[in-house]
Design a protein around this motif. Structure first.
Motif, PDB file in Angstrom:
ATOM      1  N   GLN A 166       0.728  -0.832   0.344  1.00 28.98           N
ATOM      2  CA  GLN A 166       0.007  -0.014  -0.092  1.00 28.98           C
ATOM      3  C   GLN A 166       0.587   0.724   0.037  1.00 28.98           C
ATOM      4  O   GLN A 166       0.475   2.414  -0.603  1.00 28.98           O
ATOM      5  CB  GLN A 166      -0.926  -0.099   0.840  1.00 28.98           C
ATOM      6  CG  GLN A 166      -1.453   1.436   1.199  1.00 28.98           C
ATOM      7  CD  GLN A 166      -2.571   1.894   2.383  1.00 28.98           C
ATOM      8  OE1 GLN A 166      -2.605   0.079   3.622  1.00 28.98           O
ATOM      9  NE2 GLN A 166      -3.780   2.434   2.953  1.00 28.98           N
ATOM     10  N   THR A 171      -1.456  -1.184  -5.024  1.00 30.93           N
ATOM     11  CA  THR A 171      -3.277  -1.801  -4.507  1.00 30.93           C
ATOM     12  C   THR A 171      -3.504  -2.885  -4.658  1.00 30.93           C
ATOM     13  O   THR A 171      -4.467  -3.767  -3.830  1.00 30.93           O
ATOM     14  CB  THR A 171      -4.245  -0.930  -5.162  1.00 30.93           C
ATOM     15  OG1 THR A 171      -4.107  -0.719  -6.416  1.00 30.93           O
ATOM     16  CG2 THR A 171      -4.052   0.593  -4.568  1.00 30.93           C
ATOM     17  N   SER A 192     -11.481  -1.699   7.594  1.00 32.97           N
ATOM     18  CA  SER A 192     -11.407  -0.138   6.979  1.00 32.97           C
ATOM     19  C   SER A 192     -10.181  -0.073   6.333  1.00 32.97           C
ATOM     20  O   SER A 192      -9.836   0.538   5.728  1.00 32.97           O
ATOM     21  CB  SER A 192     -11.011   0.614   8.392  1.00 32.97           C
ATOM     22  OG  SER A 192     -10.659   2.322   8.295  1.00 32.97           O
ATOM     23  N   LYS A 193      -8.817  -0.586   6.561  1.00 33.26           N
ATOM     24  CA  LYS A 193      -7.980  -0.165   5.540  1.00 33.26           C
ATOM     25  C   LYS A 193      -8.552  -1.050   4.439  1.00 33.26           C
ATOM     26  O   LYS A 193      -8.211  -0.792   3.409  1.00 33.26           O
ATOM     27  CB  LYS A 193      -6.670  -1.198   6.113  1.00 33.26           C
ATOM     28  CG  LYS A 193      -5.457  -1.358   5.595  1.00 33.26           C
ATOM     29  CD  LYS A 193      -4.068  -0.903   6.328  1.00 33.26           C
ATOM     30  CE  LYS A 193      -3.126  -1.321   6.035  1.00 33.26           C
ATOM     31  NZ  LYS A 193      -2.508   0.091   5.591  1.00 33.26           N
ATOM     32  N   GLU A 195     -11.126  -1.391   2.793  1.00 41.01           N
ATOM     33  CA  GLU A 195     -12.135  -0.658   2.194  1.00 41.01           C
ATOM     34  C   GLU A 195     -11.398   1.361   1.459  1.00 41.01           C
ATOM     35  O   GLU A 195     -11.366   1.556   0.612  1.00 41.01           O
ATOM     36  CB  GLU A 195     -13.084   0.174   2.826  1.00 41.01           C
ATOM     37  CG  GLU A 195     -14.326  -1.292   3.508  1.00 41.01           C
ATOM     38  CD  GLU A 195     -14.878  -1.550   2.229  1.00 41.01           C
ATOM     39  OE1 GLU A 195     -15.569  -0.758   1.349  1.00 41.01           O
ATOM     40  OE2 GLU A 195     -14.906  -2.626   2.207  1.00 41.01           O
ATOM     41  N   LYS A 196     -10.631   1.352   2.310  1.00 45.29           N
ATOM     42  CA  LYS A 196      -9.698   2.467   1.719  1.00 45.29           C
ATOM     43  C   LYS A 196      -8.032   2.260   0.680  1.00 45.29           C
ATOM     44  O   LYS A 196      -8.249   2.700  -0.749  1.00 45.29           O
ATOM     45  CB  LYS A 196      -8.723   3.421   3.048  1.00 45.29           C
ATOM     46  CG  LYS A 196      -9.304   3.748   4.364  1.00 45.29           C
ATOM     47  CD  LYS A 196      -8.079   4.044   4.933  1.00 45.29           C
ATOM     48  CE  LYS A 196      -9.122   5.384   6.231  1.00 45.29           C
ATOM     49  NZ  LYS A 196      -8.135   5.258   7.308  1.00 45.29           N
ATOM     50  N   VAL A 197      -8.321   1.097   0.868  1.00 41.87           N
ATOM     51  CA  VAL A 197      -7.480   0.335  -0.267  1.00 41.87           C
ATOM     52  C   VAL A 197      -8.147   0.113  -1.828  1.00 41.87           C
ATOM     53  O   VAL A 197      -7.293   0.879  -2.925  1.00 41.87           O
ATOM     54  CB  VAL A 197      -6.200  -0.420   0.275  1.00 41.87           C
ATOM     55  CG1 VAL A 197      -5.980  -1.328  -0.852  1.00 41.87           C
ATOM     56  CG2 VAL A 197      -5.508  -0.159   1.395  1.00 41.87           C
ATOM     57  N   ALA A 199     -10.827   1.617  -2.511  1.00 45.11           N
ATOM     58  CA  ALA A 199     -11.344   2.814  -3.457  1.00 45.11           C
ATOM     59  C   ALA A 199     -10.227   3.354  -4.066  1.00 45.11           C
ATOM     60  O   ALA A 199      -9.913   4.135  -4.707  1.00 45.11           O
ATOM     61  CB  ALA A 199     -11.569   4.282  -2.025  1.00 45.11           C
ATOM     62  N   ILE A 200      -8.814   3.356  -3.406  1.00 44.90           N
ATOM     63  CA  ILE A 200      -7.620   3.706  -4.147  1.00 44.90           C
ATOM     64  C   ILE A 200      -7.837   2.896  -5.198  1.00 44.90           C
ATOM     65  O   ILE A 200      -7.295   3.440  -5.819  1.00 44.90           O
ATOM     66  CB  ILE A 200      -6.717   4.180  -3.664  1.00 44.90           C
ATOM     67  CG1 ILE A 200      -6.278   5.161  -2.152  1.00 44.90           C
ATOM     68  CG2 ILE A 200      -5.347   4.498  -4.066  1.00 44.90           C
ATOM     69  CD1 ILE A 200      -5.523   4.578  -0.731  1.00 44.90           C
TER      70      ILE A 200
END
Length: 210
Positions: A166, A171, A192-193, A195-197, A199-200
């Motif tokens: 990351q 990704t 949570s991590k 979901e962020k990755v 999205a990126i």
């Protein structure tokens, strides 16, 4: 005779524990007292070293206290008694790492790798050394070597691999390893991590598609 030997060993260890400047914690193992390692019992020293080691882990990084000093003393002795035991070198590496003694930490991790290049554990902790210092390319190198040697990689290894990828902006690889970590130990934190990755990753896909 055996009882006398045990008493002598107990007195010897007690003597060591009363000498905080024994030498190992300074980074160079230069003893001021002669030691005949053949006369020492590895099995009797190990439990004491183990107790000091886990107590030492609670210390703040960079702080030299009695637990760290004694753990270094005893594991240095154990390493001399049995230099082929990977665990002793790794524990010394961890202790020197906590003290910020980089040279001696690396030397012990390298020694652990040299003892048996097929053991994953030494590579993992070598990776941890570099990860802690934000030297992520080196960390990734050793994490991957650990991964190659494990039939069942741990949550911690999968998570660290995902986190490093990351940081590099990869990704796809980050999601691969974070999902593997999540399969082993689901949690709100890793979700949570993820979901962020994700999205990126979607944003990257749209950007590069255009």
């Amino acid at each position: 005779m055996r009882q006398l030997s045990r008493i002598a060993l107990s007195i010897f260890i007690l003597y060591l524990l009363m000498i905080p400047s024994y030498g190992a914690y300074k980074g160079g193992v230069s003893y001021s007292i002669p030691i005949v390692y053949d006369n020492l019992s590895e099995n009797e020293i190990k439990p004491l070293a183990h107790n000091y080691f886990y107590a030492a882990l609670d210390a703040d990084d960079g702080v030299l206290n009695d637990d760290i000093t004694q753990a270094l003393n005893l594991y240095t002795i154990l390493q001399k008694i049995n230099p082929q035991n990977i665990s002793y070198s790794i524990k010394l590496g961890i202790l020197y790492d906590k003290l910020g003694k980089d040279r001696y930490a690396r030397a012990n991790y390298a020694h652990a790798v040299a003892i048996n290049p097929n053991k994953a554990v030494a590579y993992y902790y070598y990776g941890e050394y570099y990860y802690k210092r934000e030297q992520y390319r080196q960390a990734l190198r050793y994490y991957k070597k650990a991964l190659e040697r494990l039939e069942k990689p741990s949550y911690e290894l999968y998570y660290k691999l995902g986190d490093v990828y990351q940081k590099f902006g990869d990704t796809k690889m980050a999601l691969k390893y974070l999902n593997l970590a999540n399969e082993q130990r689901p949690s709100a934190e890793i979700n949570s991590k993820l979901e962020k990755v994700k999205a990126i990753d979607v944003m990257n896909s749209i950007y590069y598609k255009d």
